[in-house]
Scaffold this motif. Structure first.
Motif, PDB file in Angstrom:
ATOM      1  N   CYS A   8       3.724  13.220  -3.919  1.00 31.18           N
ATOM      2  CA  CYS A   8       2.719  13.848  -3.047  1.00 31.18           C
ATOM      3  C   CYS A   8       1.691  12.831  -2.571  1.00 31.18           C
ATOM      4  CB  CYS A   8       2.032  14.986  -3.804  1.00 31.18           C
ATOM      5  SG  CYS A   8       3.120  16.396  -4.098  1.00 31.18           S
ATOM      6  N   GLU A   9       1.331  11.939  -3.473  1.00 29.23           N
ATOM      7  CA  GLU A   9       0.344  10.916  -3.098  1.00 29.23           C
ATOM      8  C   GLU A   9       0.911   9.998  -2.003  1.00 29.23           C
ATOM      9  OE1 GLU A   9      -2.140   7.298  -5.227  1.00 29.23           O
ATOM     10  OE2 GLU A   9      -1.187   8.830  -6.462  1.00 29.23           O
ATOM     11  N   SER A  10       2.202   9.655  -2.128  1.00 30.87           N
ATOM     12  CA  SER A  10       2.858   8.792  -1.137  1.00 30.87           C
ATOM     13  C   SER A  10       2.907   9.482   0.223  1.00 30.87           C
ATOM     14  CB  SER A  10       4.267   8.446  -1.597  1.00 30.87           C
ATOM     15  OG  SER A  10       4.939   7.696  -0.619  1.00 30.87           O
ATOM     16  N   ASP A  11       3.227  10.771   0.224  1.00 29.37           N
ATOM     17  CA  ASP A  11       3.283  11.524   1.485  1.00 29.37           C
ATOM     18  C   ASP A  11       1.912  11.580   2.135  1.00 29.37           C
ATOM     19  OD1 ASP A  11       5.951  11.891   1.152  1.00 29.37           O
ATOM     20  OD2 ASP A  11       5.759  13.925   0.312  1.00 29.37           O
ATOM     21  N   ASP A  12       0.887  11.752   1.315  1.00 35.06           N
ATOM     22  CA  ASP A  12      -0.474  11.803   1.870  1.00 35.06           C
ATOM     23  C   ASP A  12      -0.848  10.476   2.511  1.00 35.06           C
ATOM     24  OD1 ASP A  12      -0.694  14.370   1.015  1.00 35.06           O
ATOM     25  OD2 ASP A  12      -1.739  13.868  -0.875  1.00 35.06           O
ATOM     26  N   ASP A  13      -0.421   9.370   1.864  1.00 31.38           N
ATOM     27  CA  ASP A  13      -0.718   8.052   2.448  1.00 31.38           C
ATOM     28  C   ASP A  13      -0.022   7.858   3.796  1.00 31.38           C
ATOM     29  OD1 ASP A  13      -2.255   7.456   0.291  1.00 31.38           O
ATOM     30  OD2 ASP A  13      -0.693   6.310  -0.770  1.00 31.38           O
ATOM     31  N   ASP A  15       0.937  10.256   5.889  1.00 30.17           N
ATOM     32  CA  ASP A  15       0.287  11.116   6.893  1.00 30.17           C
ATOM     33  C   ASP A  15      -0.992  10.472   7.398  1.00 30.17           C
ATOM     34  OD1 ASP A  15       2.281  12.956   6.643  1.00 30.17           O
ATOM     35  OD2 ASP A  15       1.200  14.212   5.185  1.00 30.17           O
ATOM     36  N   GLU A  16      -1.724   9.884   6.451  1.00 36.11           N
ATOM     37  CA  GLU A  16      -2.971   9.222   6.835  1.00 36.11           C
ATOM     38  C   GLU A  16      -2.691   8.037   7.776  1.00 36.11           C
ATOM     39  OE1 GLU A  16      -6.737   6.920   4.717  1.00 36.11           O
ATOM     40  OE2 GLU A  16      -5.234   7.926   3.501  1.00 36.11           O
ATOM     41  N   PHE A  17      -1.606   7.287   7.451  1.00 33.89           N
ATOM     42  CA  PHE A  17      -1.244   6.126   8.286  1.00 33.89           C
ATOM     43  C   PHE A  17      -0.845   6.558   9.699  1.00 33.89           C
ATOM     44  CE2 PHE A  17       2.163   3.465   9.989  1.00 33.89           C
ATOM     45  CZ  PHE A  17       1.508   2.256  10.097  1.00 33.89           C
ATOM     46  N   MET A  18      -0.062   7.626   9.795  1.00 36.62           N
ATOM     47  CA  MET A  18       0.390   8.108  11.097  1.00 36.62           C
ATOM     48  C   MET A  18      -0.762   8.639  11.916  1.00 36.62           C
ATOM     49  SD  MET A  18       3.512   7.384  11.327  1.00 36.62           S
ATOM     50  CE  MET A  18       3.832   8.303  12.840  1.00 36.62           C
ATOM     51  N   PHE A  21      -2.489   5.662  13.189  1.00 36.91           N
ATOM     52  CA  PHE A  21      -1.673   4.971  14.195  1.00 36.91           C
ATOM     53  C   PHE A  21      -1.804   5.623  15.570  1.00 36.91           C
ATOM     54  CE2 PHE A  21       2.311   4.272  16.476  1.00 36.91           C
ATOM     55  CZ  PHE A  21       2.407   2.878  16.440  1.00 36.91           C
ATOM     56  N   LYS A  22      -1.896   6.978  15.539  1.00 35.89           N
ATOM     57  CA  LYS A  22      -1.986   7.722  16.790  1.00 35.89           C
ATOM     58  C   LYS A  22      -3.327   7.517  17.474  1.00 35.89           C
ATOM     59  CE  LYS A  22       1.211  11.366  15.356  1.00 35.89           C
ATOM     60  NZ  LYS A  22       1.348  12.806  15.021  1.00 35.89           N
ATOM     61  N   THR A  23      -4.366   7.276  16.704  1.00 41.10           N
ATOM     62  CA  THR A  23      -5.710   7.149  17.282  1.00 41.10           C
ATOM     63  C   THR A  23      -6.066   5.722  17.655  1.00 41.10           C
ATOM     64  OG1 THR A  23      -6.641   6.943  15.034  1.00 41.10           O
ATOM     65  CG2 THR A  23      -6.525   9.167  15.996  1.00 41.10           C
ATOM     66  N   GLN A  24      -5.352   4.739  17.129  1.00 37.93           N
ATOM     67  CA  GLN A  24      -5.657   3.343  17.432  1.00 37.93           C
ATOM     68  C   GLN A  24      -4.591   2.756  18.359  1.00 37.93           C
ATOM     69  OE1 GLN A  24      -6.002   1.224  13.743  1.00 37.93           O
ATOM     70  NE2 GLN A  24      -8.018   2.055  13.258  1.00 37.93           N
ATOM     71  N   ARG A  25      -5.004   1.924  19.292  1.00 32.36           N
ATOM     72  CA  ARG A  25      -4.088   1.280  20.246  1.00 32.36           C
ATOM     73  C   ARG A  25      -3.524  -0.004  19.636  1.00 32.36           C
ATOM     74  NH1 ARG A  25      -4.342   2.811  25.501  1.00 32.36           N
ATOM     75  NH2 ARG A  25      -3.717   0.736  26.169  1.00 32.36           N
ATOM     76  N   TYR A  26      -2.283  -0.299  20.011  1.00 29.83           N
ATOM     77  CA  TYR A  26      -1.640  -1.517  19.535  1.00 29.83           C
ATOM     78  C   TYR A  26      -2.202  -2.695  20.330  1.00 29.83           C
ATOM     79  CZ  TYR A  26       2.030  -4.897  18.464  1.00 29.83           C
ATOM     80  OH  TYR A  26       2.733  -6.010  18.053  1.00 29.83           O
ATOM     81  N   LYS A  27      -2.838  -3.611  19.599  1.00 26.60           N
ATOM     82  CA  LYS A  27      -3.578  -4.677  20.279  1.00 26.60           C
ATOM     83  C   LYS A  27      -2.676  -5.668  20.993  1.00 26.60           C
ATOM     84  CE  LYS A  27      -7.446  -4.438  17.013  1.00 26.60           C
ATOM     85  NZ  LYS A  27      -8.248  -5.186  16.013  1.00 26.60           N
ATOM     86  N   ASN A  28      -1.451  -5.896  20.542  1.00 23.29           N
ATOM     87  CA  ASN A  28      -0.568  -6.914  21.138  1.00 23.29           C
ATOM     88  C   ASN A  28       0.418  -6.350  22.169  1.00 23.29           C
ATOM     89  OD1 ASN A  28      -1.699  -8.958  19.564  1.00 23.29           O
ATOM     90  ND2 ASN A  28      -0.374  -8.416  17.826  1.00 23.29           N
TER      91      ASN A  28
END
Length: 396
Positions: A8-13, A15-18, A21-28
């Motif tokens: 469960c902890e891994s899934d939460d991590d 979800d947090e990463f995704m 990722f959706k809110t930040q733009r890829y700089k390169n």
């Protein structure tokens, strides 16, 4: 239970990463508004090579080109790289640059006959598509000299010969090729086409020769008819001799008349008309009427020798007078007709009811440039009086 809590902890991590990722733009990432342009700068994905390679704008491509043209590498490697570069240009239909690359490859003199043959054959193809058939044929011949059975060189040589309309040589190229490749479909097709064109060209040449012979015979017949009538052609003119009207002067002037040749029968008028003999054995002449008062002229392409001048004047100045005759004075009954003896500076007046043949047979009439010419003036006009002043006038 511990294992389940770790999952469960891994899934939460994740979800947090995704979410992050959706809110930040890829700089390169490539710019959205110019990604296609930037993508085209990458050598692997280029659709067309640039005309000039700027190292700042195309660093990767400049690096690859430096590798291709690296003088430290063996000549064979350099030649092969230049061949590959030429092939890229060829596929892009940039035949001029392809030729430059293939030529640079040949200049390496790598000693690899197979590679030199390919470079020559490829350059021949580039020349062919540019329409440089003679250069293409030379390259194909050079490739064939290195490797006599090279199929592409043999095909290209035959194609060039057909385009250059040297069909016998095209057949020869095909025959040489079919000795080494007897079942090659392209060579067989070219052989059939070359042979067909060759036979057609030979047939056309025979027809042209027969036509020329017939035309020559017709001219000979016309020439004989002219000579039988005693008509003289002025081929070259000597300076006029003044101060004597004797028969000796007539003989001296006649010496300026060259032997009439077939070439002298052709009119120099833009119409291309010339004297001909009809079925009744009458000569028809191209005749020029000159109107010096208005700097105008009339050209009659076929004036029958038995027809009188008045017949033509009545047509040219009948009910409808020419637009340049603003004073409406060029009526057949008002006109005077002359021919000029340039050697004696003399005018001979012609009776309009006289036939053309009678005038042509006059001892002082000479046909010039294949076209008898006559001057037309209005009787009694001020221009007529001024024109004939100082000239000797004589009737026929």
């Amino acid at each position: 239970m511990a294992s389940s809590g770790a999952q469960c902890e891994s899934d939460d991590d994740m979800d947090e990463f995704m979410d992050k990722f959706k809110t930040q733009r890829y700089k390169n990432a490539l710019p959205e508004d110019s990604w296609e342009e930037e993508f085209n700068k990458i050598p692997m994905f280029m659709k067309t090579a640039p005309e000039e390679i700027d190292p700042k704008k195309y660093p990767e491509l400049a690096c690859l080109q430096a590798i291709i043209h690296d003088e430290d590498r063996p000549p064979g490697e350099q030649a092969k790289s230049l061949k590959d570069e030429g092939n890229v240009y060829f596929k892009e239909k940039n035949y001029q640059k392809a030729i430059l690359s293939y030529t640079a490859g040949l200049k390496k003199k790598c000693g690899d006959q197979e590679l030199d043959t390919v470079l020559l054959t490829n350059r021949a193809a580039a020349h062919f598509y540019l329409g440089n058939m003679r250069s293409a044929l030379n390259d194909a011949a050079a490739a064939k000299k290195i490797k006599p059975d090279h199929l592409k060189a043999l095909i290209r040589g035959a194609q060039c010969c057909i385009e250059l309309r040297i069909f016998a040589e095209a057949v020869q190229w095909c025959d040489e090729g079919l000795k080494a490749h007897p079942t090659d479909k392209k060579l067989l097709e070219l052989r059939a086409a070359a042979d067909k064109h060759k036979r057609a060209a030979e047939r056309d040449a025979r027809k042209a020769k027969a036509k020329e012979k017939k035309l020559h015979g017709q001219k000979e017949t016309v020439l004989a008819a002219i000579q039988d009538r005693g008509i003289k052609f002025l081929q070259s003119v000597k300076p006029p001799r003044r101060g004597s009207d004797s028969e000796d002067e007539d003989k001296g002037s006649s010496a300026a008349i060259s032997q009439l040749s077939l070439d002298g029968l052709s009119s120099q008028e833009v119409t291309g008309a010339q004297v001909f003999l009809d079925e009744q054995a009458s000569l028809h002449w191209p005749v020029l009427f000159l109107y010096p008062e208005h700097q105008q002229s009339d050209f009659i392409s076929a004036f029958c020798e038995n027809t009188c001048f008045l017949d033509h004047l009545a047509v040219m100045f009948g009910e409808e007078l020419p637009p340049w005759d603003t004073d409406r004075k060029y009526h057949p009954q008002n006109l005077q007709l002359y021919f000029e003896d340039e050697q004696k500076d003399r005018l001979y007046q012609v009776n309009p009811e006289t036939s053309l043949l009678k005038v042509l047979q006059h001892k002082r009439f000479f046909v010039k440039a294949g076209t008898p010419s006559f001057i037309v003036l209005v009787n009694g006009s001020s221009f007529c009086k001024k024109f004939i002043t100082g000239k000797k006038i004589q009737g026929l």
